[in-house]
Design a protein around this motif. Structure first.
Motif, PDB file in Angstrom:
ATOM      1  N   SER A   1       0.837  -1.193   0.000  1.00 54.99           N
ATOM      2  CA  SER A   1       0.000   0.000   0.000  1.00 54.99           C
ATOM      3  C   SER A   1       0.874   1.246   0.000  1.00 54.99           C
ATOM      4  O   SER A   1       2.058   1.190   0.348  1.00 54.99           O
ATOM      5  CB  SER A   1      -0.897   0.000   1.236  1.00 54.99           C
TER       6      SER A   1
ATOM      7  N   SER B   1      -6.403  -7.205  -5.352  1.00 56.44           N
ATOM      8  CA  SER B   1      -6.167  -5.792  -5.624  1.00 56.44           C
ATOM      9  C   SER B   1      -7.337  -4.970  -5.088  1.00 56.44           C
ATOM     10  O   SER B   1      -8.472  -5.130  -5.528  1.00 56.44           O
ATOM     11  CB  SER B   1      -6.003  -5.575  -7.130  1.00 56.44           C
TER      12      SER B   1
ATOM     13  N   GLU C   1      -5.533   0.713  -7.225  1.00 53.23           N
ATOM     14  CA  GLU C   1      -4.355   0.714  -8.102  1.00 53.23           C
ATOM     15  C   GLU C   1      -3.063   0.529  -7.315  1.00 53.23           C
ATOM     16  O   GLU C   1      -2.107  -0.058  -7.807  1.00 53.23           O
ATOM     17  CB  GLU C   1      -4.305   2.032  -8.891  1.00 53.23           C
ATOM     18  N   ARG C   2      -3.001   1.010  -6.068  1.00 55.00           N
ATOM     19  CA  ARG C   2      -1.769   0.957  -5.268  1.00 55.00           C
ATOM     20  C   ARG C   2      -1.913   0.107  -4.008  1.00 55.00           C
ATOM     21  O   ARG C   2      -1.041   0.147  -3.151  1.00 55.00           O
ATOM     22  CB  ARG C   2      -1.333   2.377  -4.896  1.00 55.00           C
ATOM     23  N   GLU C   3      -3.022  -0.626  -3.880  1.00 55.93           N
ATOM     24  CA  GLU C   3      -3.224  -1.435  -2.685  1.00 55.93           C
ATOM     25  C   GLU C   3      -3.503  -2.890  -3.044  1.00 55.93           C
ATOM     26  O   GLU C   3      -4.323  -3.171  -3.909  1.00 55.93           O
ATOM     27  CB  GLU C   3      -4.399  -0.895  -1.864  1.00 55.93           C
ATOM     28  N   GLU C   4      -2.827  -3.793  -2.347  1.00 53.60           N
ATOM     29  CA  GLU C   4      -3.021  -5.227  -2.557  1.00 53.60           C
ATOM     30  C   GLU C   4      -2.929  -5.930  -1.212  1.00 53.60           C
ATOM     31  O   GLU C   4      -2.106  -5.574  -0.371  1.00 53.60           O
ATOM     32  CB  GLU C   4      -1.938  -5.766  -3.506  1.00 53.60           C
TER      33      GLU C   4
END
Length: 330
Positions: free
Chosen positions: A239, A309, A312-315
């Motif tokens: 993140s 997911s 876009e920037r967090e998994e």
């Protein structure tokens, strides 16, 4: 690879072959680091943070071996390079700051000689020119009386001074990527703050990319752009730093944050994560965190969760969010 991506690690698995059995210290780790970013890998001792960094540097030793995956630096797979080619990249394009400088610096050579040799190995310049650059580097990392320190031996310097020397050595050849492995460990709070300020100023001055290995969430909040949380050899959450601290997703990340002292809640008792890190020779079936997780379900004990997911920037790797995404039609 995207041109903005400097480092891309895919499905990395690093094992150590011991008398007790095969230990997968890093198991299926994938991430990327963009140019100019500071990315932190955070987690408890023994989670595989340092082994990840040593895998990138090709410094695993005789008992360690990368058995799967790829490590691409500027599009080139480091795992396919010869030892000679890797030595050219190590120190020149990728440099490392180790957590214990006293054991990393050679006790029989002066600090100036050791940094100068780093430059001479990679660049064709005179010894006098290299010496002058070393003195400038020592000044750049905040070492006073740099000409005198140039002729000093590591044991005669304080812990903070030795760490500054290690940083000067790391930036000597203007690398594109610096891997900092617990750079503030065993330093007092004041010196820690100074070391972090040096790293931040070097990043801005040289547009350097930093991969920071740490267990200290305070350090992460201070310098990182993105955070990867590691547990039992696997990444469980990735993140941006603001999202991680304001809305952590994985129960392990939440546990880490709740066990960290907060200046406005010093009177409150700290929470702890129940249980202990699993034996690397006997990893739990399913999610590796489920024996310690307050939200564990039957599914967690049966199957390892996929990487989900969230944006876009967090998994995150957690069955709680797999069910949430499915219910939302995602």
């Amino acid at each position: 690879m995207d041109q903005n991506t400097l480092l891309k690690v895919e499905d990395l698995k690093t094992c150590f072959f011991t008398d007790s059995g095969i230990v997968a210290s890093v198991d299926g780790v994938s991430f990327s680091v963009n140019r100019g970013e500071t990315v932190a890998i955070v987690g408890e001792s023994g989670c595989g943070k340092s082994v990840t960094s040593l895998s990138i540097m090709g410094l695993l030793g005789s008992s360690g071996k990368i058995v799967n995956g790829s490590i691409r630096f500027e599009g080139n797979d480091l795992l396919k390079l010869s030892k000679k080619e890797m030595r050219t990249i190590r120190g020149n394009n990728i440099a490392m700051i180790f957590q214990e400088p006293l054991t990393s610096l050679n006790p029989v050579f002066t600090v100036g000689y050791q940094i100068r040799e780093t430059i001479l190995i990679h660049e064709k310049i005179s010894k006098d020119a290299a010496k002058q650059r070393v003195i400038e580097l020592l000044k750049q990392v905040g070492i006073p009386h740099s000409e005198r320190i140039y002729h000093s031996f590591p044991h005669s310097l304080s812990g903070g001074m030795r760490q500054r020397v290690m940083i000067a050595m790391a930036i000597a050849c203007r690398p594109k990527l610096i891997i900092a492995d617990e750079p503030t460990t065993a330093l007092d709070v004041t010196i820690q703050a100074q070391i972090l300020e040096i790293l931040k100023s070097l990043k801005e001055l040289n547009d350097t990319t930093i991969l920071l290995i740490t267990h200290d969430l305070g350090v992460v909040a201070e310098v990182a752009d993105r955070v990867m949380v590691m547990y039992a050899g696997q990444l469980v959450e990735q993140s941006d730093v603001f999202s991680l601290f304001s809305a952590p997703k994985h129960p392990y990340t939440l546990g880490l944050l709740n066990s960290t002292p907060k200046i406005h809640r010093l009177s409150e008792q700290l929470e702890s994560i129940e249980g202990s890190v699993p034996n690397p020779l006997q990893m739990p079936v399913g999610c590796r965190f489920h024996p310690r997780c307050p939200s564990a379900m039957d599914l967690c004990r049966q199957s390892p969760p996929p990487a989900i997911s969230m944006s876009e920037r967090e998994e995150v790797k957690c069955w709680l969010y797999a069910e949430t995404k499915e219910a939302a039609g995602g």
